[in-house]
Design a protein around this motif. Structure first.
Motif, PDB file in Angstrom:
ATOM      1  N   LEU A 115       0.880  -1.179   0.000  1.00  0.00           N
ATOM      2  CA  LEU A 115       0.000   0.000   0.000  1.00  0.00           C
ATOM      3  C   LEU A 115       0.912   1.222   0.000  1.00  0.00           C
ATOM      4  CD1 LEU A 115      -2.767  -0.908   2.644  1.00  0.00           C
ATOM      5  CD2 LEU A 115      -2.984  -0.905   0.159  1.00  0.00           C
ATOM      6  N   ASP A 116       0.505   2.254  -0.731  1.00  0.00           N
ATOM      7  CA  ASP A 116       1.296   3.491  -0.755  1.00  0.00           C
ATOM      8  C   ASP A 116       1.367   4.077   0.650  1.00  0.00           C
ATOM      9  OD1 ASP A 116       1.244   3.255  -3.502  1.00  0.00           O
ATOM     10  OD2 ASP A 116      -0.417   4.668  -3.736  1.00  0.00           O
ATOM     11  N   THR A 119      -1.818   5.632   1.667  1.00  0.00           N
ATOM     12  CA  THR A 119      -2.999   4.761   1.698  1.00  0.00           C
ATOM     13  C   THR A 119      -3.065   4.074   3.055  1.00  0.00           C
ATOM     14  OG1 THR A 119      -2.695   4.331  -0.658  1.00  0.00           O
ATOM     15  CG2 THR A 119      -4.150   2.830   0.527  1.00  0.00           C
ATOM     16  N   TYR A 146     -11.518  -0.808  -2.261  1.00  0.00           N
ATOM     17  CA  TYR A 146     -10.996   0.441  -1.689  1.00  0.00           C
ATOM     18  C   TYR A 146     -12.133   1.408  -1.431  1.00  0.00           C
ATOM     19  CZ  TYR A 146      -6.443  -1.215  -3.214  1.00  0.00           C
ATOM     20  OH  TYR A 146      -5.303  -1.962  -3.377  1.00  0.00           O
ATOM     21  N   ARG A 200       0.152   2.152  -7.787  1.00  0.00           N
ATOM     22  CA  ARG A 200      -0.698   3.348  -7.633  1.00  0.00           C
ATOM     23  C   ARG A 200      -1.917   3.315  -8.548  1.00  0.00           C
ATOM     24  NH1 ARG A 200       1.819   7.285  -4.763  1.00  0.00           N
ATOM     25  NH2 ARG A 200       0.630   8.956  -5.725  1.00  0.00           N
ATOM     26  N   GLN A 201      -2.473   2.136  -8.684  1.00  0.00           N
ATOM     27  CA  GLN A 201      -3.528   1.956  -9.687  1.00  0.00           C
ATOM     28  C   GLN A 201      -4.759   2.824  -9.451  1.00  0.00           C
ATOM     29  OE1 GLN A 201      -4.316  -2.024 -10.854  1.00  0.00           O
ATOM     30  NE2 GLN A 201      -6.289  -1.535 -11.792  1.00  0.00           N
ATOM     31  N   VAL A 202      -5.242   2.852  -8.216  1.00  0.00           N
ATOM     32  CA  VAL A 202      -6.476   3.608  -7.962  1.00  0.00           C
ATOM     33  C   VAL A 202      -6.222   5.098  -8.210  1.00  0.00           C
ATOM     34  CG1 VAL A 202      -8.217   4.206  -6.244  1.00  0.00           C
ATOM     35  CG2 VAL A 202      -7.304   1.875  -6.342  1.00  0.00           C
ATOM     36  N   ARG A 203      -5.091   5.592  -7.724  1.00  0.00           N
ATOM     37  CA  ARG A 203      -4.776   7.016  -7.932  1.00  0.00           C
ATOM     38  C   ARG A 203      -4.708   7.335  -9.421  1.00  0.00           C
ATOM     39  NH1 ARG A 203      -3.171   8.744  -2.779  1.00  0.00           N
ATOM     40  NH2 ARG A 203      -2.797   6.915  -1.496  1.00  0.00           N
ATOM     41  N   LEU A 216      -7.553   7.393   0.563  1.00  0.00           N
ATOM     42  CA  LEU A 216      -7.690   6.039   0.014  1.00  0.00           C
ATOM     43  C   LEU A 216      -7.463   5.017   1.121  1.00  0.00           C
ATOM     44  CD1 LEU A 216      -8.044   4.380  -2.583  1.00  0.00           C
ATOM     45  CD2 LEU A 216      -5.587   4.528  -2.955  1.00  0.00           C
TER      46      LEU A 216
HETATM   47  N1  URA Z   1      -3.983   1.919  -5.480  1.00  0.00           N
HETATM   48  C1  URA Z   1      -3.243   3.004  -5.196  1.00  0.00           C
HETATM   49  O1  URA Z   1      -3.246   3.978  -5.945  1.00  0.00           O
HETATM   50  N2  URA Z   1      -2.532   2.999  -4.048  1.00  0.00           N
HETATM   51  C2  URA Z   1      -2.534   1.985  -3.180  1.00  0.00           C
HETATM   52  O2  URA Z   1      -1.867   2.056  -2.148  1.00  0.00           O
HETATM   53  C3  URA Z   1      -3.303   0.860  -3.490  1.00  0.00           C
HETATM   54  C4  URA Z   1      -4.019   0.845  -4.651  1.00  0.00           C
END
Ligand code: URA
Length: 247
Positions: A115-116, A119, A146, A200-203, A216
């Protein structure tokens, strides 16, 4: 001369010494390579320097720092990572790491993914390298859920884009699930479930729809929910939780 019969079982069980050490749950493969190169590992009494040296763990006596390397009990731990901790064993910049929160659990443990720093949420650790590898395998498509707080009002058209997949620098994302919780002109709160684990997929997905992650948190990893585990706290997984993740 009479030939020694081939021991097929032994052949099947042979491994390189770095893999053998990490499979015993003593260290990561990278650390094992370092230990071997540093002359800390012996096989049948002799120091080995080649991390790719073949061994049969059931037959060969493997020692680390002159102590017999025995298989460690497998440990599976869930941590509620707060914001501000990096997912690494030691940070060259001296920042707080997730290991500061785990303390000494008497076993080497590796995170199952990352996890970042910014996050929070559910992070798994284990010394069971097969278990971790299976969960991290891109083809396993383990669902990670998330809770996202994002800048601005995200409308249904943009949610649909997230659902179908958005184009990122490393390719299009797989279909995702989106569940709206609340939205206003300034912010949108929703849950996003993805089955990949890119950096950093969700970001990056939020940037792709011209929004930005403000907060997040990972609330579930596969069948395992973060539930009421307090921030900074950790606990061992129950047998049924481990088995569910294995499935
Ligand atoms: N996606 C993100 O951007 N950050 C995370 O830590 C996990 C998933």
């Amino acid at each position: 001369m009479k030939r020694k019969p081939i021991d097929r079982n032994a052949r099947a069980e042979r491994k390189t010494i770095d893999r053998a050490l990490s499979r015993l749950g003593l260290c990561s493969r990278t650390e094992a390579v370092e230990f071997v190169r540093a002359g800390r590992v012996r096989v049948n009494g002799l120091v080995v320097r080649d991390p790719e040296r073949w061994v049969v763990p059931e037959r060969d006596r493997i020692e680390l720092d002159r102590e017999q390397a025995k298989e460690r009990a497998k440990l599976y731990v869930a941590l509620h990572k707060p914001v501000g901790y990096v997912t690494t064993r030691s940070d060259p910049e001296g920042r707080k790491t997730v290991y500061d929160l785990l303390g000494d659990l008497g076993a080497w443990l590796a995170p199952v993914g990352r996890l970042d720093r910014d996050t929070s949420g559910l992070l798994l650790f284990t010394n069971d390298t097969d278990f971790a590898a299976r969960l991290l395998e891109p083809t396993s498509h383990v669902a990670k859920r998330y809770r996202v707080e994002a800048r601005g009002r995200i409308d249904d058209t943009e949610f649909e884009r997230l659902r179908r997949g958005v184009e990122l620098s490393d390719g299009r994302t797989l279909p995702a699930r989106v569940a709206l919780l609340r939205r206003s002109k300034e912010r949108t709160l929703f849950e996003l479930t993805i089955t990949e684990g890119r950096n950093r997929q969700v970001r990056r997905m939020l940037e792709a729809i011209d929004s930005k992650v403000l907060k997040l948190a990972r609330v579930a990893f596969g069948s395992l929910e973060l539930a009421d585990l307090a921030p900074g706290a950790h606990r061992e997984l129950l047998a049924r939780e481990r088995n569910a993740l294995r499935r």
